[in-house]
Design an enzyme around this catalytic site. Sequence first.
Site, mmCIF file in Angstrom:
data_model
loop_
_atom_site.group_PDB
_atom_site.id
_atom_site.type_symbol
_atom_site.label_atom_id
_atom_site.label_comp_id
_atom_site.label_asym_id
_atom_site.label_seq_id
_atom_site.Cartn_x
_atom_site.Cartn_y
_atom_site.Cartn_z
ATOM 1 C CG ASP A 1 -6.349 0.809 -8.662
ATOM 2 O OD1 ASP A 1 -6.485 -0.235 -7.979
ATOM 3 O OD2 ASP A 1 -5.284 1.468 -8.670
ATOM 4 C CG ASP B 1 1.230 5.920 -3.624
ATOM 5 O OD1 ASP B 1 1.892 5.043 -4.221
ATOM 6 O OD2 ASP B 1 1.651 7.072 -3.424
ATOM 7 C CG ASP B 2 -3.793 4.288 -7.569
ATOM 8 O OD1 ASP B 2 -3.967 3.717 -6.484
ATOM 9 O OD2 ASP B 2 -3.603 3.677 -8.635
ATOM 10 C CG ASN C 1 -1.176 -6.191 -0.948
ATOM 11 O OD1 ASN C 1 -1.959 -6.828 -1.631
ATOM 12 N ND2 ASN C 1 -0.480 -5.147 -1.426
ATOM 13 C CD GLU D 1 -0.164 -5.947 -6.148
ATOM 14 O OE1 GLU D 1 -0.164 -6.665 -7.163
ATOM 15 O OE2 GLU D 1 -0.825 -4.905 -6.059
ATOM 16 C CG ASN E 1 -2.387 -3.160 -8.519
ATOM 17 O OD1 ASN E 1 -3.478 -2.765 -8.086
ATOM 18 N ND2 ASN E 1 -1.299 -2.411 -8.528
ATOM 19 C CG HIS F 1 3.636 6.709 -0.489
ATOM 20 N ND1 HIS F 1 2.518 7.456 -0.786
ATOM 21 C CD2 HIS F 1 3.816 6.811 0.858
ATOM 22 C CE1 HIS F 1 2.059 8.005 0.329
ATOM 23 N NE2 HIS F 1 2.807 7.620 1.339
ATOM 24 C CG ASP G 1 -0.120 2.921 -6.932
ATOM 25 O OD1 ASP G 1 -1.156 3.119 -6.276
ATOM 26 O OD2 ASP G 1 0.202 1.800 -7.367
HETATM 27 O O1 RIB Z 1 -0.990 -3.670 -3.742
HETATM 28 C C1 RIB Z 1 -0.698 -2.306 -3.947
HETATM 29 C C2 RIB Z 1 -1.563 -1.748 -5.030
HETATM 30 O O2 RIB Z 1 -2.918 -1.862 -4.631
HETATM 31 C C3 RIB Z 1 -1.373 -0.255 -5.285
HETATM 32 O O3 RIB Z 1 -1.557 0.002 -6.652
HETATM 33 C C4 RIB Z 1 -2.419 0.411 -4.411
HETATM 34 O O4 RIB Z 1 -3.296 1.228 -5.192
HETATM 35 C C5 RIB Z 1 -3.200 -0.747 -3.778
HETATM 36 O O5 RIB Z 1 -4.541 -0.550 -3.736
HETATM 37 CA CA CA Z 2 -3.179 1.552 -7.553
#
Ligand code: RIB
Ligand code: CA
Length: 330
Positions: free
Chosen positions: A16, A20-21, A165, A171, A173, A247, A249
């Site tokens: 996505d 950092d992607d 997060n 988290e 994703n 970082h 990803d």
């Molecule tokens: O929670 C971290 C993930 O979501 C990572 O893949 C980063 O892209 C963030 O948006």
């Molecule tokens: Ca990502």
Amino acid sequence: MSVNGPTRVPFILDTDSAQDDCVAILFGLLDPVADMRAITMVAGNVGFEEQVRNAAMTLAVADRLDHCPIHRGCTQPLTRAWASASDVHGDGAGGMTMCIPEGMVSTTHAVDAMLELTSQHPGEISLVCIGPLTNVAAAVIKDRSFVERVKSVYIMGGSNNGRGNITAAAEFNFYVDPEAAQIVFEAGFANVVVVTWDPLTLRDGLLPRSEYEKLTQLGTPLARFFKKLCDHTLAYDESVGVPGSTHPDSLTLACLLHPELIVASSPYRVDVETSSELTRGYSNMQWDKFDAIPNAHVVEAADSKAFFARLRDLLSTATTPALPITGLDV
Ligand code: RIB
Ligand code: CA
């Protein structure tokens, strides 16, 4: 090592693409052992077409426009409304923009690309999943034999009995598409490796601002691109008490390409909460104390110094952007 140099690692990067992607995409383009066969786009961080543009700009800044195809995938989670992280990442590229050349984005859907590539090369290609797992789950649903054809699955997601997060429990994703994540962890993939947010990214995938600024001042177009990509997220992270640039990803891909970066990992049974709205996307990670059959290896420690040294080498690479990128001083 082969007679022709280091053995290259074939993989599909499911992303996505924001912040950092895009750094992970740079690893996929420029790391000497990376053999990135396709970039597949999944709904996650920011607007879907913003993500497509961010990926295309990353190929352009690395002067690798023709390196591999970009495939559009699922534009929303399996059952839920899309949840954005634009508050965290802005547009994911610090306002940079570019005209995408006709034909640069494939007309083959990402799920079909995953199924076709692994059918052409069964057992050879890994998946590196750095966004919500919607595309991978859809591929499993469409063709169950996909699971047997994939060599390994490296997933950025969840927390190992730690903080979330996007919520205290989850988290991002796994939060965006918890049903997809649970389908993937139940699917029976043979080699699943998970890089988590907490503790792993917060400890070993985090660059303090002082070190971050050194990377942004390397004097190359890639270093300037990196700064534009990451400044917004760094400011957000610091505003919520995360003391540096995160970082997860690029660390996930680096762990596939350079397994020596994995200092410690253990087998866990990983499940993702799909019923409770309070803990939606929570990653339940059972270690060996519990009688649960493991379905993944969770990375518990990574060599942060070696990882960021690789990132520094990458950003030091002199490239001439293949197309004009508005907002990037080359
Ligand atoms: O929670 C971290 C993930 O979501 C990572 O893949 C980063 O892209 C963030 O948006
Ligand atoms: Ca990502």
